[in-house]
Design a protein around this motif. Sequence first.
Motif, PDB file in Angstrom:
ATOM      1  N   ALA A  83       0.837  -1.198   0.000  1.00 34.67           N
ATOM      2  CA  ALA A  83       0.000   0.000   0.000  1.00 34.67           C
ATOM      3  C   ALA A  83       0.869   1.244   0.000  1.00 34.67           C
ATOM      4  O   ALA A  83       2.026   1.218   0.419  1.00 34.67           O
ATOM      5  CB  ALA A  83      -0.910   0.009   1.223  1.00 34.67           C
ATOM      6  N   GLY A  84       0.266   2.338  -0.471  1.00 34.28           N
ATOM      7  CA  GLY A  84       0.944   3.630  -0.464  1.00 34.28           C
ATOM      8  C   GLY A  84       1.860   3.809  -1.658  1.00 34.28           C
ATOM      9  O   GLY A  84       1.996   2.924  -2.509  1.00 34.28           O
ATOM     10  N   PRO A  85       2.479   4.984  -1.729  1.00 36.42           N
ATOM     11  CA  PRO A  85       3.328   5.299  -2.874  1.00 36.42           C
ATOM     12  C   PRO A  85       4.717   4.674  -2.758  1.00 36.42           C
ATOM     13  O   PRO A  85       5.148   4.284  -1.679  1.00 36.42           O
ATOM     14  CB  PRO A  85       3.448   6.821  -2.788  1.00 36.42           C
ATOM     15  CG  PRO A  85       3.431   7.084  -1.308  1.00 36.42           C
ATOM     16  CD  PRO A  85       2.427   6.089  -0.764  1.00 36.42           C
ATOM     17  N   VAL A  86       5.404   4.607  -3.883  1.00 35.86           N
ATOM     18  CA  VAL A  86       6.848   4.426  -3.861  1.00 35.86           C
ATOM     19  C   VAL A  86       7.406   5.853  -3.888  1.00 35.86           C
ATOM     20  O   VAL A  86       6.908   6.707  -4.629  1.00 35.86           O
ATOM     21  CB  VAL A  86       7.358   3.556  -5.031  1.00 35.86           C
ATOM     22  CG1 VAL A  86       7.066   4.153  -6.381  1.00 35.86           C
ATOM     23  CG2 VAL A  86       8.839   3.267  -4.883  1.00 35.86           C
ATOM     24  N   PHE A 126       7.145  10.943  -6.264  1.00 41.01           N
ATOM     25  CA  PHE A 126       6.201   9.913  -5.861  1.00 41.01           C
ATOM     26  C   PHE A 126       5.625   9.201  -7.080  1.00 41.01           C
ATOM     27  O   PHE A 126       5.470   9.800  -8.140  1.00 41.01           O
ATOM     28  CB  PHE A 126       5.003  10.544  -5.123  1.00 41.01           C
ATOM     29  CG  PHE A 126       5.354  11.208  -3.833  1.00 41.01           C
ATOM     30  CD1 PHE A 126       5.166  10.559  -2.634  1.00 41.01           C
ATOM     31  CD2 PHE A 126       5.865  12.496  -3.811  1.00 41.01           C
ATOM     32  CE1 PHE A 126       5.473  11.179  -1.428  1.00 41.01           C
ATOM     33  CE2 PHE A 126       6.180  13.130  -2.621  1.00 41.01           C
ATOM     34  CZ  PHE A 126       5.979  12.467  -1.431  1.00 41.01           C
ATOM     35  N   ALA A 127       5.261   7.941  -6.872  1.00 42.21           N
ATOM     36  CA  ALA A 127       4.382   7.210  -7.787  1.00 42.21           C
ATOM     37  C   ALA A 127       3.363   6.517  -6.889  1.00 42.21           C
ATOM     38  O   ALA A 127       3.726   5.784  -5.964  1.00 42.21           O
ATOM     39  CB  ALA A 127       5.147   6.209  -8.635  1.00 42.21           C
ATOM     40  N   ALA A 139      -0.603   0.492 -13.180  1.00 42.30           N
ATOM     41  CA  ALA A 139      -0.682   0.713 -14.630  1.00 42.30           C
ATOM     42  C   ALA A 139       0.619   0.390 -15.348  1.00 42.30           C
ATOM     43  O   ALA A 139       0.597  -0.118 -16.472  1.00 42.30           O
ATOM     44  CB  ALA A 139      -1.090   2.159 -14.925  1.00 42.30           C
ATOM     45  N   VAL A 140       1.751   0.681 -14.724  1.00 42.54           N
ATOM     46  CA  VAL A 140       3.024   0.537 -15.447  1.00 42.54           C
ATOM     47  C   VAL A 140       3.971  -0.487 -14.837  1.00 42.54           C
ATOM     48  O   VAL A 140       4.998  -0.770 -15.422  1.00 42.54           O
ATOM     49  CB  VAL A 140       3.750   1.900 -15.587  1.00 42.54           C
ATOM     50  CG1 VAL A 140       2.902   2.885 -16.356  1.00 42.54           C
ATOM     51  CG2 VAL A 140       4.185   2.452 -14.242  1.00 42.54           C
ATOM     52  N   ASN A 141       3.713  -1.014 -13.687  1.00 47.67           N
ATOM     53  CA  ASN A 141       4.485  -1.961 -12.885  1.00 47.67           C
ATOM     54  C   ASN A 141       5.406  -1.203 -11.918  1.00 47.67           C
ATOM     55  O   ASN A 141       5.703  -0.028 -12.108  1.00 47.67           O
ATOM     56  CB  ASN A 141       5.217  -3.044 -13.710  1.00 47.67           C
ATOM     57  CG  ASN A 141       6.479  -2.583 -14.397  1.00 47.67           C
ATOM     58  OD1 ASN A 141       7.314  -1.866 -13.827  1.00 47.67           O
ATOM     59  ND2 ASN A 141       6.639  -2.999 -15.648  1.00 47.67           N
ATOM     60  N   ILE A 142       5.844  -1.887 -10.897  1.00 48.90           N
ATOM     61  CA  ILE A 142       6.580  -1.228  -9.810  1.00 48.90           C
ATOM     62  C   ILE A 142       7.947  -0.712 -10.272  1.00 48.90           C
ATOM     63  O   ILE A 142       8.383   0.349  -9.846  1.00 48.90           O
ATOM     64  CB  ILE A 142       6.701  -2.133  -8.561  1.00 48.90           C
ATOM     65  CG1 ILE A 142       7.316  -1.369  -7.370  1.00 48.90           C
ATOM     66  CG2 ILE A 142       7.486  -3.393  -8.864  1.00 48.90           C
ATOM     67  CD1 ILE A 142       6.518  -0.154  -6.920  1.00 48.90           C
ATOM     68  N   ARG A 199      10.015   6.348 -12.659  1.00 54.30           N
ATOM     69  CA  ARG A 199       9.303   7.620 -12.843  1.00 54.30           C
ATOM     70  C   ARG A 199       9.425   8.498 -11.596  1.00 54.30           C
ATOM     71  O   ARG A 199       9.633   9.712 -11.702  1.00 54.30           O
ATOM     72  CB  ARG A 199       7.826   7.364 -13.143  1.00 54.30           C
ATOM     73  CG  ARG A 199       7.562   6.839 -14.538  1.00 54.30           C
ATOM     74  CD  ARG A 199       6.082   6.620 -14.735  1.00 54.30           C
ATOM     75  NE  ARG A 199       5.782   6.139 -16.076  1.00 54.30           N
ATOM     76  CZ  ARG A 199       4.559   6.027 -16.558  1.00 54.30           C
ATOM     77  NH1 ARG A 199       3.506   6.381 -15.824  1.00 54.30           N
ATOM     78  NH2 ARG A 199       4.370   5.579 -17.789  1.00 54.30           N
ATOM     79  N   ALA A 200       9.266   7.886 -10.423  1.00 52.61           N
ATOM     80  CA  ALA A 200       9.403   8.660  -9.176  1.00 52.61           C
ATOM     81  C   ALA A 200      10.818   9.234  -9.060  1.00 52.61           C
ATOM     82  O   ALA A 200      11.004  10.388  -8.651  1.00 52.61           O
ATOM     83  CB  ALA A 200       9.069   7.779  -7.971  1.00 52.61           C
ATOM     84  N   MET A 201      11.819   8.443  -9.445  1.00 49.86           N
ATOM     85  CA  MET A 201      13.201   8.927  -9.407  1.00 49.86           C
ATOM     86  C   MET A 201      13.388  10.101 -10.364  1.00 49.86           C
ATOM     87  O   MET A 201      14.012  11.103 -10.016  1.00 49.86           O
ATOM     88  CB  MET A 201      14.173   7.794  -9.738  1.00 49.86           C
ATOM     89  CG  MET A 201      14.322   6.790  -8.637  1.00 49.86           C
ATOM     90  SD  MET A 201      15.546   5.524  -9.069  1.00 49.86           S
ATOM     91  CE  MET A 201      15.787   4.750  -7.479  1.00 49.86           C
ATOM     92  N   ARG A 202      12.839   9.977 -11.555  1.00 44.47           N
ATOM     93  CA  ARG A 202      12.977  11.069 -12.523  1.00 44.47           C
ATOM     94  C   ARG A 202      12.284  12.331 -12.015  1.00 44.47           C
ATOM     95  O   ARG A 202      12.787  13.444 -12.191  1.00 44.47           O
ATOM     96  CB  ARG A 202      12.413  10.639 -13.879  1.00 44.47           C
ATOM     97  CG  ARG A 202      12.564  11.683 -14.971  1.00 44.47           C
ATOM     98  CD  ARG A 202      14.059  12.029 -15.199  1.00 44.47           C
ATOM     99  NE  ARG A 202      14.209  13.139 -16.088  1.00 44.47           N
ATOM    100  CZ  ARG A 202      14.445  13.033 -17.387  1.00 44.47           C
ATOM    101  NH1 ARG A 202      14.582  11.846 -17.947  1.00 44.47           N
ATOM    102  NH2 ARG A 202      14.569  14.114 -18.125  1.00 44.47           N
TER     103      ARG A 202
END
Length: 192
Positions: free
Chosen positions: A10-13, A61-62, A69-72, A78-81
């Motif tokens: 649960a929650g964001p990465v 955040f993701a 939708a896009v996998n972990i 994406r969160a890193m970018r």
Amino acid sequence: MDEAGRGCLAGPVVAAAAVFAPAFDFSQLPGLDDSKQVREADRLRLAGEIRRHSLAWAVGFAWPREIEAVNILQATLRAMRRAVDRLAVRPVFLVIDGNQLLPECPIAQQALVDGDALTPGIAAASILAKTTRDRVMQALDLRFPGYGFASHKGYGCAAHKAAIRALGPCLQHRMTFRGVRPEEEQARLPGL
């Protein structure tokens, strides 16, 4: 750079980036280590010191629907970018914990497996990512009572899985993750 919450149910990465001067003396951050090796009170203290001593820092955040939708892995990248793009100071080089580089990133970069234990800059980012994510999970605990987010931070411990079985998943659960999907659905999706 480092992330927190990749293996949670649960929650964001949350990804964090911290930029330090090339000559920065990391002995100014006593106790700095991989966030998993640092007590919570020390992580909070270090997070404040990291923010003060770094040239810049940022988080990205993701959230669960994007993760689904896009996998972990892609959501983590994406969160890193997003963290890199939010930095007030553009770094000349990125050192990223793990074995993946940021796709289509114009900044020179290196991936370093177990970098949070090997490199103080990555350890600093791990502290920022972990403390940020922990605060988010404490806030989500108030919005979604009964799951225990404030205590287990969304990880798949027995108490969390029992709460999911009793209450069903909430909007912050990652519905494609094993331990969240209903058991009959898990049987139809082998290998996940």
